[in-house]
Write a protein that holds these residues in place. Sequence first.
Motif, PDB file in Angstrom:
ATOM      1  N   ALA A 217       0.830  -1.204   0.000  1.00  0.00           N
ATOM      2  CA  ALA A 217       0.000   0.000   0.000  1.00  0.00           C
ATOM      3  C   ALA A 217       0.865   1.256   0.000  1.00  0.00           C
ATOM      4  CB  ALA A 217      -0.937  -0.005   1.207  1.00  0.00           C
ATOM      5  N   LEU A 218       1.951   1.253   0.790  1.00  0.00           N
ATOM      6  CA  LEU A 218       2.856   2.404   0.810  1.00  0.00           C
ATOM      7  C   LEU A 218       3.519   2.604  -0.545  1.00  0.00           C
ATOM      8  CD1 LEU A 218       4.566   1.963   4.309  1.00  0.00           C
ATOM      9  CD2 LEU A 218       2.806   3.621   3.659  1.00  0.00           C
ATOM     10  N   GLY A 219       3.952   1.498  -1.168  1.00  0.00           N
ATOM     11  CA  GLY A 219       4.547   1.612  -2.494  1.00  0.00           C
ATOM     12  C   GLY A 219       3.561   2.129  -3.524  1.00  0.00           C
ATOM     13  N   LEU A 220       2.305   1.667  -3.435  1.00  0.00           N
ATOM     14  CA  LEU A 220       1.280   2.119  -4.371  1.00  0.00           C
ATOM     15  C   LEU A 220       0.986   3.605  -4.199  1.00  0.00           C
ATOM     16  CD1 LEU A 220      -0.702   1.235  -6.572  1.00  0.00           C
ATOM     17  CD2 LEU A 220      -2.363   0.751  -4.765  1.00  0.00           C
ATOM     18  N   VAL A 221       0.894   4.056  -2.939  1.00  0.00           N
ATOM     19  CA  VAL A 221       0.653   5.473  -2.672  1.00  0.00           C
ATOM     20  C   VAL A 221       1.825   6.317  -3.176  1.00  0.00           C
ATOM     21  CG1 VAL A 221       0.419   7.195  -0.836  1.00  0.00           C
ATOM     22  CG2 VAL A 221      -0.897   5.069  -0.733  1.00  0.00           C
ATOM     23  N   LEU A 222       3.049   5.826  -2.938  1.00  0.00           N
ATOM     24  CA  LEU A 222       4.236   6.557  -3.404  1.00  0.00           C
ATOM     25  C   LEU A 222       4.257   6.646  -4.923  1.00  0.00           C
ATOM     26  CD1 LEU A 222       6.988   7.887  -2.844  1.00  0.00           C
ATOM     27  CD2 LEU A 222       8.001   5.586  -2.847  1.00  0.00           C
ATOM     28  N   PHE A 223       3.962   5.541  -5.599  1.00  0.00           N
ATOM     29  CA  PHE A 223       3.965   5.530  -7.063  1.00  0.00           C
ATOM     30  C   PHE A 223       2.863   6.434  -7.609  1.00  0.00           C
ATOM     31  CE2 PHE A 223       2.805   3.824 -11.216  1.00  0.00           C
ATOM     32  CZ  PHE A 223       4.056   3.721 -11.827  1.00  0.00           C
ATOM     33  N   MET A 280       6.892  -1.343  -4.590  1.00  0.00           N
ATOM     34  CA  MET A 280       5.663  -2.073  -4.895  1.00  0.00           C
ATOM     35  C   MET A 280       5.939  -3.561  -5.095  1.00  0.00           C
ATOM     36  SD  MET A 280       3.634   0.496  -7.471  1.00  0.00           S
ATOM     37  CE  MET A 280       2.421  -0.770  -7.821  1.00  0.00           C
ATOM     38  N   VAL A 281       7.036  -3.878  -5.797  1.00  0.00           N
ATOM     39  CA  VAL A 281       7.386  -5.291  -6.010  1.00  0.00           C
ATOM     40  C   VAL A 281       7.677  -5.967  -4.677  1.00  0.00           C
ATOM     41  CG1 VAL A 281       9.103  -6.839  -7.016  1.00  0.00           C
ATOM     42  CG2 VAL A 281       8.221  -4.922  -8.354  1.00  0.00           C
ATOM     43  N   TYR A 282       8.471  -5.286  -3.838  1.00  0.00           N
ATOM     44  CA  TYR A 282       8.738  -5.858  -2.519  1.00  0.00           C
ATOM     45  C   TYR A 282       7.448  -6.021  -1.730  1.00  0.00           C
ATOM     46  CZ  TYR A 282       9.767  -6.054   2.426  1.00  0.00           C
ATOM     47  OH  TYR A 282       9.775  -6.412   3.750  1.00  0.00           O
ATOM     48  N   GLY A 283       6.554  -5.036  -1.830  1.00  0.00           N
ATOM     49  CA  GLY A 283       5.287  -5.113  -1.106  1.00  0.00           C
ATOM     50  C   GLY A 283       4.442  -6.285  -1.560  1.00  0.00           C
ATOM     51  N   ALA A 284       4.452  -6.572  -2.878  1.00  0.00           N
ATOM     52  CA  ALA A 284       3.681  -7.706  -3.391  1.00  0.00           C
ATOM     53  C   ALA A 284       4.233  -9.024  -2.862  1.00  0.00           C
ATOM     54  CB  ALA A 284       3.688  -7.687  -4.915  1.00  0.00           C
ATOM     55  N   VAL A 285       5.578  -9.170  -2.875  1.00  0.00           N
ATOM     56  CA  VAL A 285       6.196 -10.394  -2.339  1.00  0.00           C
ATOM     57  C   VAL A 285       5.940 -10.495  -0.840  1.00  0.00           C
ATOM     58  CG1 VAL A 285       8.383 -11.601  -1.994  1.00  0.00           C
ATOM     59  CG2 VAL A 285       7.944 -10.406  -4.146  1.00  0.00           C
TER      60      VAL A 285
END
Length: 439
Positions: A217-223, A280-285
Amino acid sequence: MTTSLPEGATPPPLPLQGLDVLFEGKRSALFWLALKSGFWTVLTLGFYRFWMKTRLRRWYWSAIRPGGHPLEYVGDPLEKLLGFFIAVVILTFYIGIVNLALMFVSFSVFQSSAVGYTASFLGVIPVWFYAQYRARRYVLGRTRWRGVRFGLEKGAWGYAWRALVHWLITIVSAGLLWPRMTFWLEKYKTDRTYFGSARLEQGGNWWMLYRAAIPFALGLVLFAGLTLWLFWLDPVIPYSTEWFSGDAERIEDQFWTEGIAGNLMQVIRLLWLIPAMLVMVYGAVHYRFASRRILASHKRAVGVQMRSKLNSLRISVIYVLGTTIAYLLLFVGIFSILGLALSLLGAGTFLEAQIGGVEPFGALPRLISVAILAALYLSVFLFWSVLHNVFVTYPLMRHMAVTLSLRDVAGLADISQRARDEFAEAEGFAEALDLGAAI
């Protein structure tokens, strides 16, 4: 490495405390096993893959030892092969008859093939979920521990329509209810899983999975924030209506001189999207494996409780390093084959060979030339598969095994044997739909 108990034999006594899971298997032994079985798979044009998968599973299962007692995989490669043929026949009928009817209706009613192709694709999705459940049922039905079989109740079509509904809800909610889908689909499978006479139960609730989704979620918000900044609030290439006046050559010239070259430092800001995508990739894993850890810690049976200490950061490192090594070899191998072909033939001859102007290897017959190139090509993917097993699958399974433990194991003493699960097509649908490549 595999040790098995005769049918009806009494397993060793259970300890009074909980059971830790050990992993006893050397990477070098796996490498040679994967290499030899992969070689025979290439040599038999893929038919040996059913035996290869069986041998690899037996190796992995025997390496995983809860309380020091290895798991056993008793699947038969012949039933996999026959199941694959059965599934291919059924899917051929579906693709040939149902798709033909869909295309006929699409052209007759809508005067277009797009509706037919879309309906055909959507029609395969429930079969895909059906195959997932059937593959899990087969693997559990052919797994034993301390002589006692695992099992999974029938319910593949029930899982398929539930998966469709949960995916629809998740898509409508723009992904906000993804943890809900993860929990309920796993609960459907877990609540129908047995170890002998003991039925497993998935405890907890779907809200507990949201903490596993925080990094993604943090990666998605950042992106999303960077995208808004770079393309809307302070555009990298400012929009100008003058660019679209005049001929195409003038528009292209203005775009490159005023847009790209004139705002080079602005364009460099696009590099900020790279770390956002990595997060985001790290967040998905992280979500995939952290959710497994949370769900595993809430699985239980009567008198038995599981607990997982899986480290999602360690899993991410394994994925990144392992896949980098495997794909690096794949790319190096492909370019090496191209280099070999160029060195043997010369650039002009090689290009003519690609369009059928000359034989690929000069005086050699076309069949032998094609066989040589095919063998080299398949060998590259053979080594990629071997390295993927050694550097990705092996450390993943080892980490997941050693971070899992059983607590409150008193209930294991009351578990009795269950009947062998018989079904014709084994993992056939998963193989036919390319879902059966994983161990």
